[in-house]
Design an enzyme around this catalytic site. Structure first.
Site, PDB file in Angstrom:
ATOM      1  N   HIS A 199       0.845  -1.197   0.000  1.00 59.52           N
ATOM      2  CA  HIS A 199       0.000   0.000   0.000  1.00 59.52           C
ATOM      3  C   HIS A 199       0.882   1.250   0.000  1.00 59.52           C
ATOM      4  CE1 HIS A 199      -2.890   2.782   2.284  1.00 59.52           C
ATOM      5  NE2 HIS A 199      -3.473   2.550   1.128  1.00 59.52           N
ATOM      6  N   GLU A 202       0.449  -0.800  -4.893  1.00 61.21           N
ATOM      7  CA  GLU A 202      -0.694   0.109  -4.937  1.00 61.21           C
ATOM      8  C   GLU A 202      -0.168   1.526  -4.823  1.00 61.21           C
ATOM      9  OE1 GLU A 202      -3.877   2.677  -3.158  1.00 61.21           O
ATOM     10  OE2 GLU A 202      -1.875   2.203  -2.409  1.00 61.21           O
ATOM     11  N   ASP A 209      -1.229   6.050  -5.734  1.00 61.61           N
ATOM     12  CA  ASP A 209      -2.271   7.049  -5.957  1.00 61.61           C
ATOM     13  C   ASP A 209      -1.783   8.089  -6.952  1.00 61.61           C
ATOM     14  OD1 ASP A 209      -4.056   6.236  -3.547  1.00 61.61           O
ATOM     15  OD2 ASP A 209      -2.060   6.481  -2.705  1.00 61.61           O
ATOM     16  N   HIS A 255      -1.166  10.673  -2.336  1.00 66.41           N
ATOM     17  CA  HIS A 255      -2.507  10.257  -1.927  1.00 66.41           C
ATOM     18  C   HIS A 255      -3.425  11.422  -1.600  1.00 66.41           C
ATOM     19  CE1 HIS A 255      -5.588   9.046   1.036  1.00 66.41           C
ATOM     20  NE2 HIS A 255      -5.713   7.992   0.250  1.00 66.41           N
ATOM     21  N   GLU A 313      -4.618   3.786  -8.282  1.00 69.07           N
ATOM     22  CA  GLU A 313      -5.794   4.486  -7.760  1.00 69.07           C
ATOM     23  C   GLU A 313      -5.848   5.905  -8.310  1.00 69.07           C
ATOM     24  OE1 GLU A 313      -8.120   5.717  -3.643  1.00 69.07           O
ATOM     25  OE2 GLU A 313      -6.533   4.202  -3.580  1.00 69.07           O
TER      26      GLU A 313
END
Length: 261
Positions: free
Chosen positions: A15, A42, A44, A57, A118
């Site tokens: 993450h 993962e 952003d 993020h 994301e």
């Protein structure tokens, strides 16, 4: 072989990289997660004022840098002047917010790595054009780097996911959330009709996971599943992937339990 996740082979996604040990969403954090053996990264993605894709993020830089303000209001040069290493007590002072393209260059050698991209620009009032432009630019780079079959596109916006599903003829695996309310579903379509996977955020019982699987949706879980007891619960529910902040520990626990090949 890619996408081998199942209830007895639970994959691990770092993450924002390996944020327990390195500043989140930075190249050193991603490299660390790769080095410890994650199956997926993962991250952003947002767009700067001058339309450059960066990895961060929050919609502001306040929490993860020494600056203040909204990402969308800052140029790339302004963002790159900030220190993104402050989360670890200055140990990584000087680390920069990375460009999405820098990340793509970093991961070139790793042919079996998967990705969860994301999208943080949502098509809410006044931001529709920007959100769709961000998604299209991300997808253009994904295709340029031949990652279409190795990624999911992720958003807390049913409207944005539906846009991608329609425009790209279902070519991309789409990542959403449970419960459906987290996606702000739009009238006229059901996001569960076109999701590849959903991160389950509540109702951690077997029935929840089975209901999603019966709709053709793979069941993933997030960062609250980080120790042996919570990972045991994830397994009992039917999770097939854990997105975690502490990949070293999660990988070790899964392997000890015989749940990671």
């Amino acid at each position: 072989m890619l996408w081998t996740q199942n209830e007895n082979n639970i994959l691990v996604a770092g993450h924002r990289g390996n944020p327990t040990q390195f500043p989140e969403n930075t190249l050193i954090s991603f490299q660390s997660a790769i080095d410890v053996g994650v199956d997926m990264l993962e991250l952003d993605i947002q767009m700067t004022k001058d339309e450059q894709l960066v990895i961060i993020h929050n919609h502001t830089v306040d929490a993860t840098t020494n600056g203040t303000g909204y990402v969308k209001d800052m140029t790339l040069n302004e963002l790159r002047a900030l220190d993104a290493g402050i989360q670890h007590n200055g140990k990584y002072s000087g680390v920069k917010i990375p460009l999405f393209k820098e990340f793509l260059d970093l991961i070139k050698p790793y042919k079996n790595l998967l990705f969860d991209f994301e999208l943080k620009e949502y098509p809410v009032h006044g931001n529709q054009e920007r959100a769709y432009q961000t998604a299209d630019t991300v997808i253009s780079l994904i295709e340029e780097y031949n990652l279409t079959d190795r990624c999911v596109l992720n958003a807390f916006s049913s409207k944005l996911l539906y846009y991608i599903h329609q425009k790209y003829n279902g070519r991309f695996k789409l990542h959403g959330y449970y419960p459906k309310s987290l996606l702000s579903p739009e009238p006229g379509h059901n996001p569960y009709d076109f999701l590849y996977c959903a991160c389950v955020c509540e109702d951690f019982i077997r029935t929840t996971f089975d209901n999603l699987k019966n709709q053709g949706i793979d069941t993933w879980v997030g960062t609250r599943f980080k120790d042996r007891s919570s990972i045991q619960l994830a397994h009992e529910c039917g999770a097939t992937l854990i997105t975690c902040d502490n990949p070293v520990e999660v990988l070790s626990i899964l392997k000890d339990m015989g749940l990671h090949q």
